[in-house]
Design an enzyme around this catalytic site. Structure first.
Site, PDB file in Angstrom:
ATOM      1  N   ASP A  90      -7.760  -5.533   0.251  1.00 59.54           N
ATOM      2  CA  ASP A  90      -8.583  -6.536  -0.841  1.00 59.54           C
ATOM      3  C   ASP A  90      -7.957  -8.021  -0.664  1.00 59.54           C
ATOM      4  O   ASP A  90      -8.511  -8.634  -1.230  1.00 59.54           O
ATOM      5  CB  ASP A  90      -7.821  -5.927  -2.221  1.00 59.54           C
ATOM      6  CG  ASP A  90      -8.809  -4.500  -2.559  1.00 59.54           C
ATOM      7  OD1 ASP A  90      -9.736  -4.374  -1.947  1.00 59.54           O
ATOM      8  OD2 ASP A  90      -7.946  -3.562  -3.037  1.00 59.54           O
ATOM      9  N   HIS A 119       0.838  -1.202  -0.051  1.00 57.98           N
ATOM     10  CA  HIS A 119       0.132  -0.120   0.009  1.00 57.98           C
ATOM     11  C   HIS A 119       0.789   1.204  -0.079  1.00 57.98           C
ATOM     12  O   HIS A 119       2.081   1.145   0.539  1.00 57.98           O
ATOM     13  CB  HIS A 119      -0.909  -0.019   1.258  1.00 57.98           C
ATOM     14  CG  HIS A 119      -1.947   1.040   1.279  1.00 57.98           C
ATOM     15  ND1 HIS A 119      -1.998   2.195   1.318  1.00 57.98           N
ATOM     16  CD2 HIS A 119      -3.380   0.934   0.654  1.00 57.98           C
ATOM     17  CE1 HIS A 119      -2.988   2.911   1.192  1.00 57.98           C
ATOM     18  NE2 HIS A 119      -4.104   1.932   0.718  1.00 57.98           N
TER      19      HIS A 119
END
Ligand code: CMC
Length: 434
Positions: A368, A310
């Site tokens: 996710d 991320h």
């Protein structure tokens, strides 16, 4: 660059000029250097492709501490909201800044749920798409088309018009997403039911059919609601920045949200939940994990471990932890004792978290990584995963758009560049070119 508590001083060695720039402090997070007068004073820009070190706005909505793995909506930790709140209450919080009283909540819920229907003429838009159209393509097109329908509230400078547009967007995007699915499988569109909660109504529009009664499973509705809460906002991510940039020009809010949907679609952003499932299916078996990870680590392969890494989190994404717990709850409820893809995901995570490649780059599971497994168990086709993300994120987009519109310092977003093209040159007529 030197700095004390209040200013940062930039010295240009080539011209021997300096400027002192104010340091601005937020309530949490690093201070920022206010570079607005930099070009005027020194004639230089800053260079930050990908905006990794740039604060593009002031915001009171969401705070992320990426090193510690903290996510707060209006100051409230995501863990507490996921445990105790509901998606519509979180929507109220994000939009208005405070948790609602009971009366405020009921009025808000009525306000949103009264706008769940689509204009009947919008139905014909769906018929223009191929049956196999990706739901994100449909969502992008039909949400954009909403901008042609609401001539009663076109004034973005009018708070009441903004409020109605916000209700319409939050309420109608789920209907459009569910209808995109129904269209793809050739089933009749189910009209929304306003006696159900936001999440229940969404599951109803997805899975009910006219000839049979449909009972929403409360455990699945709760899981859906929690998934929506986890995806509701994430400060200035790519799609939110897209919405802000489009909105900064004074564009129609429905068109701005359509731009956000387009930005969300990519596999580096919201499209990752779909990509994770495809990746797990491709790996197929735990025995093939080492072979897959070798490809991920090969610089020339362009293969990434989807659902990992991320831009902001350099620690475990707090949403991924909640997602993992929700995953077990959903599989239990559905009586799925053994899900080979879940076993594969757990093992893949374990191996990656112990691998120096991922450790040294601080790559952890993101929201996710587990969401696809839950959504698949709940009966969603893989192609709908990112559309579900969009249903939830609409609340964040609308809140950020509203905050921007209410900000007196708001200006059109207009980045500059480091030009590396040809210097000035004279036009050569075609006949004289070799
Ligand atoms: N698999 C393998 N290597 C990775 C990954 C990954 N998933 N993510 C980052 N890296 C490596 C990358 O190759 C680079 O290595 P090196 O320094 O040797 O060149 C290093 O880690 C830094 O990566 P980056 O691309 O500079 O990082 P970024 O901040 O630009 O990208 C990201 C962030 C989310 C796009 C990226 O981590 C990624 O592509 N992850 C997979 C896609 C994904 O799961 N996206 C969902 C994000 S969370 C939900 C959302 O935002 O919508």
């Amino acid at each position: 660059m030197g700095e004390n508590t209040d200013v940062a001083t930039i010295h240009l060695s080539n011209t021997n000029q300096s400027v002192s720039l104010p340091l601005l402090h937020g309530t949490l997070g690093p201070a920022v250097i206010d570079i607005r007068k930099l070009y005027g004073e020194l004639g230089v820009f800053t260079y930050d492709p990908g905006y990794g070190a740039t604060a593009s706005c002031e915001s009171k909505i969401t705070y992320i501490d990426g090193d510690e793995g903290v996510l707060l909506y209006r100051g409230y930790p995501i863990e507490q909201l996921a445990e105790h709140s509901t998606f519509l209450e979180v929507a109220y919080l994000l939009l208005n800044g405070e948790l609602p009283s009971r009366a405020e909540y009921e009025e808000f819920e009525r306000g949103v749920m009264r706008h769940t229907m689509l204009h009947e003429q919008l139905r014909s838009f769906f018929n223009g798409f191929r049956r196999d159209a990706h739901p994100m393509a449909v969502l992008c097109g039909v949400v954009g088309a909403l901008s042609a329908f609401y001539h009663d509230s076109p004034d973005i400078n009018n708070p009441e018009h903004r409020r109605i547009s916000a209700f319409r967007l939050i309420a109608k995007v789920p209907t459009i997403a569910a209808w995109a699915y129904k269209y793809s499988i050739g089933q009749p569109f189910m009209y929304p039911r306003n006696d159900l909660s936001f999440a229940e109504n969404f599951l109803y529009m997805m899975y009910a059919v006219p000839p049979e009664p449909y009972h929403v499973n409360p455990v699945l509705a709760r899981a859906m609601d929690r998934i929506f809460i986890l995806h509701a906002d994430h400060e200035q991510n790519a799609s939110t920045s897209t919405v802000r940039l489009a909105g900064s020009t004074g564009a129609n809010p429905f068109a701005c949200i359509a731009a956000g949907i387009a930005s969300l679609w990519g596999p580096a952003h919201g499209g990752a939940n779909e990509a994770v499932l495809k990746m797990l299916e491709e790996i197929g078996h735990v025995d093939r994990i080492p072979e897959f990870l070798a490809k991920v680590k090969d610089k020339n392969s362009n293969v990434r471990l989807m659902g990992f890494g991320h831009r902001v989190y350099k620690n475990y994404d707090p949403r991924a932890k909640i997602m993992q717990r929700t995953c077990h709850e959903v599989l239990n409820e559905l009586g799925i004792k053994d899900d080979p893809l879940l076993d594969l995901a757990v093992e893949l995570e374990r191996i990656a978290l112990n691998d120096d490649y991922f450790i040294s780059r601080k790559l952890y599971p993101n929201v996710d990584f587990y969401s696809g497994i839950i959504l698949r168990a709940m009966g969603f086709p893989v192609s709908m995963f990112t559309a579900l993300f969009a249903v939830a994120r609409t609340v964040g987009w609308v809140s950020q758009w509203k905050e921007m519109m209410e900000d007196p310092a708001q200006r059109i977003g207009r980045p500059r560049q480091l030009y590396i093209g040809a210097p000035r040159r004279d036009y050569v007529p075609l006949s004289a070119r070799s």
